[in-house]
Design a protein around this motif. Structure first.
Motif, mmCIF file in Angstrom:
data_model
loop_
_atom_site.group_PDB
_atom_site.id
_atom_site.type_symbol
_atom_site.label_atom_id
_atom_site.label_comp_id
_atom_site.label_asym_id
_atom_site.label_seq_id
_atom_site.Cartn_x
_atom_site.Cartn_y
_atom_site.Cartn_z
ATOM 1 N N ASP A 5 -24.436 -3.450 39.851
ATOM 2 C CA ASP A 5 -23.325 -3.851 40.718
ATOM 3 C C ASP A 5 -21.973 -4.554 40.294
ATOM 4 N N ARG A 6 -22.542 -5.758 39.315
ATOM 5 C CA ARG A 6 -21.465 -5.853 38.841
ATOM 6 C C ARG A 6 -20.427 -5.753 38.322
ATOM 7 N N GLU A 7 -20.878 -4.690 37.656
ATOM 8 C CA GLU A 7 -19.544 -3.536 37.141
ATOM 9 C C GLU A 7 -19.057 -3.032 37.896
ATOM 10 N N ILE A 8 -19.007 -2.827 39.800
ATOM 11 C CA ILE A 8 -18.939 -1.799 40.376
ATOM 12 C C ILE A 8 -18.128 -2.216 41.300
ATOM 13 N N LYS A 9 -18.206 -3.899 41.358
ATOM 14 C CA LYS A 9 -17.756 -4.271 42.341
ATOM 15 C C LYS A 9 -16.183 -5.022 41.342
ATOM 16 N N ASN A 10 -16.515 -5.576 40.163
ATOM 17 C CA ASN A 10 -15.069 -5.790 39.129
ATOM 18 C C ASN A 10 -14.457 -4.646 38.967
ATOM 19 N N SER A 11 -14.414 -2.817 39.544
ATOM 20 C CA SER A 11 -13.674 -2.121 39.453
ATOM 21 C C SER A 11 -13.219 -1.749 40.099
ATOM 22 N N GLN A 22 -14.848 -1.814 52.656
ATOM 23 C CA GLN A 22 -15.818 -2.047 51.376
ATOM 24 C C GLN A 22 -16.951 -2.837 51.960
ATOM 25 N N PRO A 23 -17.824 -2.038 50.731
ATOM 26 C CA PRO A 23 -19.320 -1.912 51.595
ATOM 27 C C PRO A 23 -19.638 -3.724 51.196
ATOM 28 N N PRO A 24 -20.213 -3.942 53.058
ATOM 29 C CA PRO A 24 -21.067 -5.725 52.169
ATOM 30 C C PRO A 24 -21.825 -5.588 51.415
ATOM 31 N N TYR A 28 -25.642 -3.676 48.065
ATOM 32 C CA TYR A 28 -25.657 -3.490 46.375
ATOM 33 C C TYR A 28 -26.985 -3.481 46.232
ATOM 34 N N ALA A 29 -27.479 -2.488 44.943
ATOM 35 C CA ALA A 29 -27.953 -2.573 44.280
ATOM 36 C C ALA A 29 -28.248 -3.090 43.141
ATOM 37 N N SER A 30 -29.000 -3.031 42.028
ATOM 38 C CA SER A 30 -29.077 -3.051 40.385
ATOM 39 C C SER A 30 -27.958 -2.290 39.723
ATOM 40 N N THR A 31 -27.840 -0.873 40.353
ATOM 41 C CA THR A 31 -26.945 -0.212 39.647
ATOM 42 C C THR A 31 -26.353 0.946 41.273
ATOM 43 N N THR A 32 -26.700 0.553 42.012
ATOM 44 C CA THR A 32 -26.241 1.643 42.857
ATOM 45 C C THR A 32 -25.099 0.927 43.552
ATOM 46 N N VAL A 158 -27.266 5.802 54.155
ATOM 47 C CA VAL A 158 -28.047 7.483 53.998
ATOM 48 C C VAL A 158 -28.610 8.142 52.472
ATOM 49 N N CYS A 159 -27.109 7.549 51.582
ATOM 50 C CA CYS A 159 -27.064 7.654 50.876
ATOM 51 C C CYS A 159 -26.528 6.178 49.677
ATOM 52 N N GLN A 160 -26.614 7.287 48.210
ATOM 53 C CA GLN A 160 -26.349 5.848 46.944
ATOM 54 C C GLN A 160 -25.088 5.875 46.265
ATOM 55 N N LEU A 161 -24.655 5.308 45.415
ATOM 56 C CA LEU A 161 -24.013 6.051 44.628
ATOM 57 C C LEU A 161 -23.832 5.280 43.163
ATOM 58 N N VAL A 162 -24.240 6.354 42.576
ATOM 59 C CA VAL A 162 -24.531 5.824 41.394
ATOM 60 C C VAL A 162 -22.626 6.194 40.477
ATOM 61 N N PHE A 163 -22.764 5.101 39.351
ATOM 62 C CA PHE A 163 -21.246 5.242 38.682
ATOM 63 C C PHE A 163 -21.673 5.388 37.200
ATOM 64 N N GLU A 164 -20.979 6.765 36.540
ATOM 65 C CA GLU A 164 -21.158 6.276 35.250
ATOM 66 C C GLU A 164 -19.728 6.366 34.894
#
Length: 184
Positions: A5-11, A22-24, A28-32, A158-164
């Motif tokens: 989550d921290r890296e998603i926000k930094n990105s 932008q999402p509230p 955010y969850a730990s990796t989504t 409805v869904c979640q994104l996982v970034f790689e």
């Protein structure tokens, strides 16, 4: 490597990912990060009795987007919601627009949410990959595998994104037929 989550926000802050709006913080969850449902759906038209039709993706010049506009009708979900019947497929979109610049070395996967999956709701059939270079809203293949109708509402998480992180930059950006797609 999956982003936290921290890296998603930094990105997002550095422009390597763009999500608009932008999402509230609670998305955010730990990796989504959760995305929400746009009010526009496309419902498949009912086939007339005795009519035999087959989709032929091997046909020259086959374009899924053009075919889908011919065999589906739009539906605007009212604020009160719309009930997705059991064993039905509809097409939907995320309310959020995503951009993954190719130089960001990131791709994403759209996944369902376990709380919805446990009542039978799936958000993709076999198309979870969001390629580096993608720009647009994410089209969802929403199916009710359950035994009861499921109420869909505009803005439902409805869904979640996982970034790689990708290994290197792609030679070419995503150029497929779904580039720039939006709810129609």
């Amino acid at each position: 490597m999956i982003l936290t989550d921290r890296e998603i926000k930094n990105s997002i802050a550095s422009g390597l990912i763009s999500i608009s709006p932008q999402p509230p913080a609670d998305a955010y969850a730990s990796t989504t990060v959760d995305l929400t449902l746009d009010p526009t759906l496309r419902l498949f038209k009912e086939q007339a009795p005795g009519l035999a039709t087959a989709v032929d993706p091997g046909m020259p010049n086959y374009k899924a987007t053009e075919l889908l506009k011919k065999i589906t009708d739009p539906l605007q979900i009212p604020e009160s919601g719309w009930d997705l019947p059991p064993r039905h497929l509809v097409l939907g979109w995320t309310r959020e627009r995503l951009e993954l610049p190719p130089h960001g070395r990131l791709a994403a996967r759209v996944e369902g949410k376990s709380s919805l999956a446990r009542v039978g709701l799936a958000v993709h059939v076999t198309a979870p990959t969001i390629h580096a270079g993608f720009k647009g809203t994410i089209q969802l293949e929403i199916i009710n595998h359950g035994h009861l109708p499921i109420r869909l509402r505009p803005g439902l998480a409805v869904c979640q994104l996982v970034f790689e992180q990708t290994l290197g930059m792609p030679d070419k950006s995503y150029e497929g037929q779904f580039l720039g797609q939006q709810a129609t």
